[in-house]
Design a protein around this motif. Structure first.
Motif, PDB file in Angstrom:
ATOM      1  N   GLY A   4     -49.708 -36.861  18.252  1.00 32.06           N
ATOM      2  CA  GLY A   4     -48.359 -36.321  18.714  1.00 32.06           C
ATOM      3  C   GLY A   4     -48.454 -36.502  20.206  1.00 32.06           C
ATOM      4  O   GLY A   4     -47.938 -35.437  20.659  1.00 32.06           O
ATOM      5  N   GLU A   5     -48.965 -37.445  20.869  1.00 33.98           N
ATOM      6  CA  GLU A   5     -48.895 -37.497  22.449  1.00 33.98           C
ATOM      7  C   GLU A   5     -47.346 -37.622  22.895  1.00 33.98           C
ATOM      8  O   GLU A   5     -47.081 -37.209  23.982  1.00 33.98           O
ATOM      9  CB  GLU A   5     -49.798 -38.179  23.095  1.00 33.98           C
ATOM     10  N   HIS A   6     -46.420 -38.306  22.260  1.00 30.98           N
ATOM     11  CA  HIS A   6     -45.176 -38.733  22.280  1.00 30.98           C
ATOM     12  C   HIS A   6     -44.447 -37.630  21.364  1.00 30.98           C
ATOM     13  O   HIS A   6     -44.820 -37.810  20.287  1.00 30.98           O
ATOM     14  CB  HIS A   6     -44.903 -39.861  22.320  1.00 30.98           C
ATOM     15  N   LEU A   7     -43.274 -37.484  21.829  1.00 34.41           N
ATOM     16  CA  LEU A   7     -41.962 -37.059  20.781  1.00 34.41           C
ATOM     17  C   LEU A   7     -41.881 -38.180  19.890  1.00 34.41           C
ATOM     18  O   LEU A   7     -41.732 -39.352  20.278  1.00 34.41           O
ATOM     19  CB  LEU A   7     -40.935 -36.510  21.475  1.00 34.41           C
ATOM     20  N   PRO A   8     -41.845 -37.969  18.463  1.00 32.53           N
ATOM     21  CA  PRO A   8     -41.237 -38.830  17.637  1.00 32.53           C
ATOM     22  C   PRO A   8     -39.751 -38.822  17.729  1.00 32.53           C
ATOM     23  O   PRO A   8     -39.110 -37.815  18.249  1.00 32.53           O
ATOM     24  CB  PRO A   8     -41.704 -38.279  16.327  1.00 32.53           C
ATOM     25  N   ASP A   9     -39.270 -39.800  17.472  1.00 36.95           N
ATOM     26  CA  ASP A   9     -37.672 -39.831  17.276  1.00 36.95           C
ATOM     27  C   ASP A   9     -37.013 -40.300  15.810  1.00 36.95           C
ATOM     28  O   ASP A   9     -37.227 -41.513  15.654  1.00 36.95           O
ATOM     29  CB  ASP A   9     -36.922 -40.683  18.495  1.00 36.95           C
ATOM     30  N   PRO A  10     -36.981 -39.343  14.859  1.00 35.27           N
ATOM     31  CA  PRO A  10     -36.717 -39.873  13.591  1.00 35.27           C
ATOM     32  C   PRO A  10     -35.613 -40.932  13.647  1.00 35.27           C
ATOM     33  O   PRO A  10     -35.616 -41.658  12.491  1.00 35.27           O
ATOM     34  CB  PRO A  10     -36.326 -38.708  13.098  1.00 35.27           C
ATOM     35  N   GLU A  11     -34.584 -40.668  14.400  1.00 30.77           N
ATOM     36  CA  GLU A  11     -33.409 -41.591  14.194  1.00 30.77           C
ATOM     37  C   GLU A  11     -33.844 -42.972  14.391  1.00 30.77           C
ATOM     38  O   GLU A  11     -32.947 -43.980  14.243  1.00 30.77           O
ATOM     39  CB  GLU A  11     -32.443 -40.959  15.273  1.00 30.77           C
ATOM     40  N   LYS A  12     -34.727 -43.405  15.276  1.00 28.59           N
ATOM     41  CA  LYS A  12     -35.059 -44.531  15.717  1.00 28.59           C
ATOM     42  C   LYS A  12     -36.327 -45.228  14.484  1.00 28.59           C
ATOM     43  O   LYS A  12     -36.777 -46.315  14.749  1.00 28.59           O
ATOM     44  CB  LYS A  12     -35.702 -44.634  17.010  1.00 28.59           C
ATOM     45  N   PHE A  13     -36.593 -44.516  13.537  1.00 25.14           N
ATOM     46  CA  PHE A  13     -37.541 -44.729  12.765  1.00 25.14           C
ATOM     47  C   PHE A  13     -36.668 -45.279  11.595  1.00 25.14           C
ATOM     48  O   PHE A  13     -35.658 -45.289  11.541  1.00 25.14           O
ATOM     49  CB  PHE A  13     -38.381 -43.730  12.080  1.00 25.14           C
ATOM     50  N   ASN A  14     -37.461 -46.151  10.537  1.00 27.29           N
ATOM     51  CA  ASN A  14     -36.481 -46.728   9.443  1.00 27.29           C
ATOM     52  C   ASN A  14     -37.468 -46.314   8.034  1.00 27.29           C
ATOM     53  O   ASN A  14     -38.388 -45.531   8.249  1.00 27.29           O
ATOM     54  CB  ASN A  14     -36.267 -48.079   9.397  1.00 27.29           C
ATOM     55  N   ASP A  15     -36.789 -46.500   6.996  1.00 27.87           N
ATOM     56  CA  ASP A  15     -37.281 -45.947   5.507  1.00 27.87           C
ATOM     57  C   ASP A  15     -38.695 -46.384   5.241  1.00 27.87           C
ATOM     58  O   ASP A  15     -39.470 -45.813   4.424  1.00 27.87           O
ATOM     59  CB  ASP A  15     -36.387 -46.694   4.571  1.00 27.87           C
ATOM     60  N   THR A  62     -42.939 -21.567  17.055  1.00 25.97           N
ATOM     61  CA  THR A  62     -42.774 -23.327  17.444  1.00 25.97           C
ATOM     62  C   THR A  62     -41.431 -23.696  16.826  1.00 25.97           C
ATOM     63  O   THR A  62     -40.402 -22.939  16.815  1.00 25.97           O
ATOM     64  CB  THR A  62     -43.925 -23.756  16.703  1.00 25.97           C
ATOM     65  N   ILE A  63     -41.509 -24.827  17.048  1.00 28.38           N
ATOM     66  CA  ILE A  63     -40.207 -25.718  17.126  1.00 28.38           C
ATOM     67  C   ILE A  63     -40.224 -26.769  16.196  1.00 28.38           C
ATOM     68  O   ILE A  63     -41.475 -27.489  16.054  1.00 28.38           O
ATOM     69  CB  ILE A  63     -39.641 -26.203  18.479  1.00 28.38           C
ATOM     70  N   ASP A  64     -39.117 -27.277  15.479  1.00 33.07           N
ATOM     71  CA  ASP A  64     -39.506 -28.724  14.667  1.00 33.07           C
ATOM     72  C   ASP A  64     -38.574 -29.732  15.219  1.00 33.07           C
ATOM     73  O   ASP A  64     -38.109 -29.530  16.425  1.00 33.07           O
ATOM     74  CB  ASP A  64     -38.829 -28.297  13.248  1.00 33.07           C
ATOM     75  N   ILE A  65     -38.671 -30.817  14.687  1.00 33.51           N
ATOM     76  CA  ILE A  65     -38.220 -32.012  15.220  1.00 33.51           C
ATOM     77  C   ILE A  65     -36.816 -32.074  15.551  1.00 33.51           C
ATOM     78  O   ILE A  65     -36.404 -33.012  16.260  1.00 33.51           O
ATOM     79  CB  ILE A  65     -38.725 -33.242  14.071  1.00 33.51           C
ATOM     80  N   HIS A  66     -36.041 -31.113  14.660  1.00 32.22           N
ATOM     81  CA  HIS A  66     -34.704 -31.319  15.118  1.00 32.22           C
ATOM     82  C   HIS A  66     -34.254 -30.249  16.166  1.00 32.22           C
ATOM     83  O   HIS A  66     -32.888 -29.984  16.505  1.00 32.22           O
ATOM     84  CB  HIS A  66     -33.916 -30.618  13.847  1.00 32.22           C
ATOM     85  N   ASP A 124     -34.476 -28.709  22.133  1.00 34.11           N
ATOM     86  CA  ASP A 124     -35.372 -29.351  23.246  1.00 34.11           C
ATOM     87  C   ASP A 124     -35.800 -30.689  22.982  1.00 34.11           C
ATOM     88  O   ASP A 124     -36.121 -31.603  23.824  1.00 34.11           O
ATOM     89  CB  ASP A 124     -36.452 -28.304  23.491  1.00 34.11           C
ATOM     90  N   VAL A 125     -36.189 -31.040  21.850  1.00 33.93           N
ATOM     91  CA  VAL A 125     -36.674 -32.232  21.298  1.00 33.93           C
ATOM     92  C   VAL A 125     -35.506 -33.186  21.523  1.00 33.93           C
ATOM     93  O   VAL A 125     -35.704 -34.244  22.047  1.00 33.93           O
ATOM     94  CB  VAL A 125     -37.150 -32.348  19.986  1.00 33.93           C
ATOM     95  N   GLN A 126     -34.778 -32.971  20.839  1.00 24.66           N
ATOM     96  CA  GLN A 126     -33.479 -33.956  21.316  1.00 24.66           C
ATOM     97  C   GLN A 126     -32.941 -34.108  22.494  1.00 24.66           C
ATOM     98  O   GLN A 126     -32.534 -35.475  23.058  1.00 24.66           O
ATOM     99  CB  GLN A 126     -32.046 -33.341  20.420  1.00 24.66           C
ATOM    100  N   ARG A 127     -33.078 -33.050  23.562  1.00 22.14           N
ATOM    101  CA  ARG A 127     -32.643 -33.187  24.766  1.00 22.14           C
ATOM    102  C   ARG A 127     -33.806 -34.224  25.479  1.00 22.14           C
ATOM    103  O   ARG A 127     -33.060 -35.254  26.347  1.00 22.14           O
ATOM    104  CB  ARG A 127     -32.618 -31.960  25.594  1.00 22.14           C
TER     105      ARG A 127
END
Length: 374
Positions: A101-112, A348-352, A355-358
């Protein structure tokens, strides 16, 4: 069982710091051991150097086109995973990404077809940044080697600090590295530490640079005046007359009891073996319970219990179960001799989280390779 033969393609990144490719392979084979008695199992390794998008993409092309892999897994950064999203959508093979988890994941750019197994270091940095401000003061300093700074560590530490108080400052110092093939000039960061006099330091050195940093941190007496926070990879053997205290985080998907601390810490000190093992167990469970489902759907529905707790890898579930704990390590420089104390669970915070989105929406330049892939 519908499947008689299963081919698993494995993307393996090099590291001069930790044999993560070997660890991941060993863990994967252990996780798949039970399944190998029930189906004809083929594991095809592909070495992808330091984990660049180009090498990972070429390996996937070969694994799909030549080896006819049913599943692809391995160690790649979230940055490379996102860059390969279109490729994975085209080949329609489940792709299980593993990283710290060195980079933030971006679930909107992942696919199924994309899945993520991680300990979300970016999330841990946010938590420890907030804790540092609340416990030590508003001036936290980030110090790093050149190869450790091109990740989300700095931005997430800063975001966590800002959540803890207003008016925080986070000066930073990167060890200059004139020759890319040599280690950085670690002594240079201490000049900045003495100038800024931070309330606490967060260091992301690893390998030989961590050893030099810890030695000088003690020799210059900073271990008596300036609290030190870091990733577990900072705890490299070093030579100094006195022990050093380092606060590190531990990510689990379950409650951690103090008496379990040493055992769990030892397990998670080698996350790549654990990732491989978990990935193998998840694949095995998906195959066994597939029924009439597609392999992609069976993996999306799979869940296992391990030392880390409940592990699910569908991207929208990531970080929703994560719990971040703070550990105080008293380290005398001898590998294997660490006295640990559980300080407690951190917010802690989750993926949504906003701060993550920003931070995900900002343009940024990132290293492609996974952390330690140097």
């Amino acid at each position: 069982m519908a499947i008689k033969k299963l081919t698993v393609g494995v993307l393996l990144s090099n590291s001069s710091i930790l044999p993560m490719a070997k660890h991941f392979s060993t863990g994967l084979k252990n996780g798949l051991k039970e399944l190998s008695q029930e189906v004809e199992l083929e594991i095809v390794p592909e070495f992808i150097g330091q984990g660049s998008r180009e090498l990972a993409e070429a390996a996937i092309t070969k694994l799909v086109g030549f080896d006819d892999a049913d599943i692809i897994t391995g160690i790649v950064s979230n940055k490379v995973g996102i860059d390969l999203s279109d490729k994975i959508a085209n080949v329609k093979r489940p792709f299980i990404i593993n990283n710290i988890g060195e980079h933030l994941p971006d679930p909107e750019k992942f696919n199924d077809y994309m899945f993520l197994n991680s300990i979300h270091t970016w999330q841990q940095l946010w938590s420890v940044g907030q804790w540092g401000v609340k416990n030590f003061g508003k001036k936290g300093m980030y110090v790093s080697g050149l190869y450790d700074c091109g990740y989300s560590f700095q931005s997430m530490l800063s975001a966590g600090m800002e959540s803890g108080a207003s008016g925080v400052t986070m000066p930073f110092a990167i060890a200059p590295t004139p020759n890319p093939k040599e280690i950085g000039n670690i002594a240079a960061v201490f000049e900045h530490i003495h100038i800024y006099k931070p309330d606490f330091i967060l260091a992301t050195f690893c390998g030989k640079e961590a050893e030099i940093f810890l030695t000088q941190y003690v020799e210059q007496g900073l271990h008596k005046t300036t609290p030190l926070l870091g990733l577990p990879f900072l705890l490299e053997p070093f030579s100094a007359a006195e022990p050093v205290e380092v606060y590190t985080t531990l990510s689990l998907n379950r409650e951690l009891k103090p008496e379990q601390l040493d055992e769990v810490s030892d397990t998670m000190a080698n996350p790549f073996n654990q990732f491989g093992f978990e990935t193998g167990l998840l694949i095995a469970q998906a195959i066994k319970e597939q029924g009439g489902k597609s392999l992609q759907k069976a993996i999306a529905d799979a869940a296992i219990e391990t030392a880390r707790g409940r592990v699910e890898i569908a991207t929208e579930l990531n970080t929703l179960q994560s719990r971040v704990y703070l550990v105080k390590n008293t380290f005398n420089g001898i590998k294997g001799e660490v006295a640990r104390q559980l300080i407690g669970e951190l917010e802690t915070i989750d993926i949504h989280h906003e701060d993550v989105q920003r931070i995900n929406s900002q343009t940024s330049s990132f290293w492609m390779n996974p952390y330690l892939g140097i």
